[in-house]
Design an enzyme around this catalytic site. Structure first.
Site, PDB file in Angstrom:
ATOM      1  N   ASP A 125       0.778  -0.912   0.178  1.00  0.00           N
ATOM      2  CA  ASP A 125      -0.312  -0.203   0.155  1.00  0.00           C
ATOM      3  C   ASP A 125       1.198   1.176   0.059  1.00  0.00           C
ATOM      4  OD1 ASP A 125      -2.112   1.365  -0.211  1.00  0.00           O
ATOM      5  OD2 ASP A 125      -3.692   1.083   1.468  1.00  0.00           O
TER       6      ASP A 125
HETATM    7  C1  NOJ Z   1      -4.159   3.424   0.343  1.00  0.00           C
HETATM    8  C2  NOJ Z   1      -4.925   2.969   0.383  1.00  0.00           C
HETATM    9  O1  NOJ Z   1      -5.078   2.576   1.279  1.00  0.00           O
HETATM   10  C3  NOJ Z   1      -5.340   2.076  -0.562  1.00  0.00           C
HETATM   11  O2  NOJ Z   1      -6.260   1.234  -0.508  1.00  0.00           O
HETATM   12  C4  NOJ Z   1      -5.559   2.788  -2.246  1.00  0.00           C
HETATM   13  O3  NOJ Z   1      -4.907   1.324  -3.258  1.00  0.00           O
HETATM   14  C5  NOJ Z   1      -3.924   3.147  -2.549  1.00  0.00           C
HETATM   15  N1  NOJ Z   1      -4.091   4.064  -1.515  1.00  0.00           N
HETATM   16  C6  NOJ Z   1      -3.565   3.500  -3.750  1.00  0.00           C
HETATM   17  O4  NOJ Z   1      -4.747   4.770  -3.647  1.00  0.00           O
END
Ligand code: NOJ
Length: 748
Positions: A295
């Site tokens: 993430d």
């Molecule tokens: C952070 C989020 O936790 C995740 O769900 C998301 O896919 C990513 N950012 C990318 O935007």
């Protein structure tokens, strides 16, 4: 068509420029049919790569078209030109993705295509209900279709990869991200995870109208302590495997090509550095063969977790754990070459990560034609088509849950003289698409007021906003009360703003914002019949509303077609059938509260002090898991079992006859639960193991049957082996997790 042809010619030109053996060996214009063929093609590329180029493939950066995390690295275009990045997210549109792809193909030695990812979570342009809301439909076909349409729209705009489905089991409504998942139950969430993967990836992920799915956030992110986002997770192996793992596993078994690590630590080990999760469970136990992405900045966050002292150590821990792609930290980019030189990371580990990523690029056909998804033609034709809007409206109305309907106030008569539509969500479009609404345009969404006006053009519709969503400005309440007094019925739309759920949106209070509570109470004082329409991304503690308002509809955030879908339900063109995928607590102090708790050694007894209860609150939730009313009523006959005993290799059928005892045709979602009352480990008092939709005309009865066997009965036993245990099994079937009919059989 013309522009498609031009693009095809352009693409051929680029491809013909690629002189290296890469093209000859790897870019056959056929999709790879066989595993060995695929692996051979992947290796044919890998063999040409320098270590620096390999590290580039392991790096993902956001473009500045959208921002979904703390920071953006401005140099991403330079990175593309220098083969320092293999994937880009938050970039979409046929022209823009082609522009960036050209940058990679034109400027880099090996011309390896970029993969473009984005959070296409509940629709891309046509926005569907937020995932928690959609889960309330319990309609796997409709959910699959919504993901399919999202993929058609997103892939038409050059996207290859969605960061969805979110498979976290969520049982803490303080956590804002509860809105992104399918609720508290591992069984329902697993079915929905599979439907979403199938929808995104279609039958054949090579087709240009599909997206590679990404199972997130692996693992156990939904259990962040105290519902505070990004917080630690500490749980037993039993709870992890029994409750939190099933939806991830189901999505992977359904063929999801990628997995995203979660932000949390699990029992002290940050997930992004967990070899146990990323290699031992994911790859060795579950056989996952796609790629794992972190993430946003998760590798960098290992410094803050306190398990790495510097960039090198953080990157070393992640890559050695089995994490293939670094989203946005840039730590792999900075550290991996040195780590290999210092012999802290084996080049074979890097090679395997590159293989995992290249394989997906081949599966998507990007080596056959890097531009095949970026089509201006499809982009024009495949966006917000009428049939997509119809599908969105269909699943939106299926997602509405009728929480209460005393005195059968609903459905409203289409000949009502005057209706007042009041509240900050009455004439609102902006909130309706919820959080994570991708490229959705809120100004295209249908407000509740518009939906109602369209549905009943001859009714005198009055409107007053009454209050803002938050704040303490009370001046609008008076006018709203005056408006309500002029009406025969009031539709009162209240709830949470879209930003109040989603990422980084935890709350310690689950009440309606105070100003709206004041509005509801003031309108209630008029004595007019009121229908409350709730819009929100999480369970709310709406006890006052439950006690005082006769009719309440939970509508979540229903997306582009919100107003039409709610009007369909309010005026009886659609009889509500949604069921809660999550328990609504009475107070925050009850959390965690979910239907499948264990009995305790001192089950609740109101007459005995020393039993499991609160001094100041009931043990019961406000609304139980699986709750949802209809305009008609259903009665359940006794549960009959085809056998009184079975062994672990046999199955039996549990059937029940359901009768529509009311005046409307309706759909009931019948739920099957089981309980093992005596086992080597204390079992939950109930576990959902099946559900069926039954459509019934007034007075009609239908008998439905569920099959029960090993899959429904196995659990992690005392020694953590997975299997069954002999003894009595209770079977319960009913309209929700509380009101069930039961029978028992023996498992030999
Ligand atoms: C952070 C989020 O936790 C995740 O769900 C998301 O896919 C990513 N950012 C990318 O935007």
């Amino acid at each position: 068509m013309q522009s498609d042809k031009i693009n095809a010619m352009k693409n051929k030109l680029f491809l013909s420029l690629i002189g290296a053996s890469l093209l000859l060996s790897a870019c056959q214009p056929n999709k790879p049919q066989q595993k060995n063929d695929l692996e051979a093609r992947v290796d044919s590329v890998l063999n040409l790569m320098t270590l620096e180029e390999k590290v580039g493939q392991l790096t993902l950066f956001t473009s500045d078209m959208d921002q979904t995390g703390a920071f953006i690295r401005k140099e991403y275009e330079n990175d593309i030109k220098q083969a320092k990045v293999g994937a880009i997210f938050n970039a979409y549109g046929a022209d823009y993705t082609r522009y960036l792809q050209e940058m990679a193909i034109k400027n880099t030695r090996l011309r390896i295509p970029l993969i473009f990812g984005y959070d296409v979570v509940h629709g891309h342009r046509t926005i569907f209900p937020v995932p928690l809301g959609e889960a309330a439909s319990w309609d796997l076909e409709a959910i699959e279709k919504s993901a399919r349409i999202a993929a058609i729209e997103a892939s038409a705009e050059g996207l290859h990869w969605t960061f969805a489905p979110m498979c976290d089991v969520t049982r803490d409504p303080r956590w804002g991200r509860i809105v992104e998942g399918a609720g508290e139950d591992p069984f329902l969430a697993s079915k929905i995870a599979v439907a979403r993967v199938n929808g995104f990836q279609g039958d054949d992920v090579y087709q240009t109208n599909t997206l590679a799915a990404c199972v997130k956030h692996f693992a156990a992110y939904g259990a962040s302590q105290a519902g505070r986002d990004y917080h630690a997770v500490d749980m037993s192996e039993r709870m992890l495997r029994e409750t939190y793992m099933p939806p991830y596993k189901a999505a992977i078994d359904a063929g999801a090509l990628t997995v995203m690590t979660s932000f949390n630590d699990l029992n002290g080990i940050p997930v992004t550095a967990s070899r146990y999760l990323m290699t031992e469970i994911l790859r060795d136990e579950w056989g996952f063969s796609g790629f794992v992405v972190t993430d946003y900045t998760s590798i960098m966050e290992l410094l803050y977790h306190g398990v790495a002292g510097d960039t090198l150590e953080a990157a070393e821990k992640s890559i050695n754990a089995g994490v293939d792609m670094d989203m946005q930290s840039g730590f792999y980019q900075t550290a991996l070459v040195s780590l290999v030189e210092q012999k802290r990371v084996d080049v074979a580990v890097i090679d395997q990560a590159v293989r995992n990523i290249l394989k997906v690029k081949f599966q998507l056909g990007l080596f056959d034609d890097p531009f095949r998804y970026s089509s201006n033609e499809r982009e024009k034709q495949e966006i917000m088509k009428p049939e997509f809007l119809d599908a969105a409206r269909d699943v939106a109305r299926k997602s509405i849950v009728l929480l209460k309907n005393e005195n059968q106030l609903l459905p409203l008569d289409k000949n009502t003289k005057t209706i007042a539509v009041i509240g900050p969500f009455a004439d609102n479009q902006r909130e309706l698409i919820g959080s994570w609404s991708a490229a959705g345009d809120w100004s295209k969404s249908v407000s509740l007021l518009e939906g109602i006006r369209t549905k009943v053009p001859n009714v005198n519709i009055l409107h007053a906003m009454g209050s803002e969503i938050t704040g303490d400005e009370t001046s609008m309440i008076k006018e709203a009360v005056a408006t309500a007094r002029k009406a025969d019925v009031v539709i009162l739309a209240v709830g949470e703003a879209a930003w109040m759920s989603g990422e980084a949106a935890s709350r310690t209070k689950l009440d309606l914002p105070e100003i709206q509570q004041q509005l509801v109470e003031a309108i209630h004082e008029t004595g007019k019949p009121i229908v409350v329409v709730l819009m929100n991304g999480r369970p709310l503690t709406i006890n006052w509303i439950d006690e005082n308002i006769p009719s309440v509809l939970e509508t979540w955030f229903l997306g582009t077609t919100t107003g039409h879908a709610i009007a369909d339900v309010i005026f009886g063109d659609y009889n509500p059938s949604g069921k809660l995928p999550v328990t609504f607590p009475r107070s925050v102090g009850q959390i965690p509260i979910h239907y499948d708790m264990r009995n305790t050694g001192r089950p609740f007894n109101p007459d005995s002090k020393f039993t499991s209860k609160y001094l100041d609150e009931s043990n019961d939730p406000l609304y139980v898991f699986g709750h949802g009313l209809s305009y008609t009523t259903f009665s359940y006959g006794p549960v009959t079992l085809s056998n009184q005993s079975i062994n672990e290799n046999e199955t039996l059928e549990a059937s029940v006859t359901i009768t529509n005892t009311g005046n409307y045709a309706g759909t009931e979602i019948a739920q099957l639960y089981i309980h093992d009352p005596v086992a080597s480990v204390a079992r939950p008092v109930k576990e959902l193991k099946g559900f069926k939709k039954v459509e019934l005309m007034p007075n009609e009865s239908k008998t439905i049957a569920f099959t029960i066997g090993f899959d429904e009965l196995a659990f992690y036993r005392e020694n953590m082996s997975f299997g069954v245990e002999a003894g009595q099994i209770n079977v319960m079937i009913g309209t929700n997790s509380r009101d069930t009919q039961s029978a028992s059989f023996m498992l030999e």
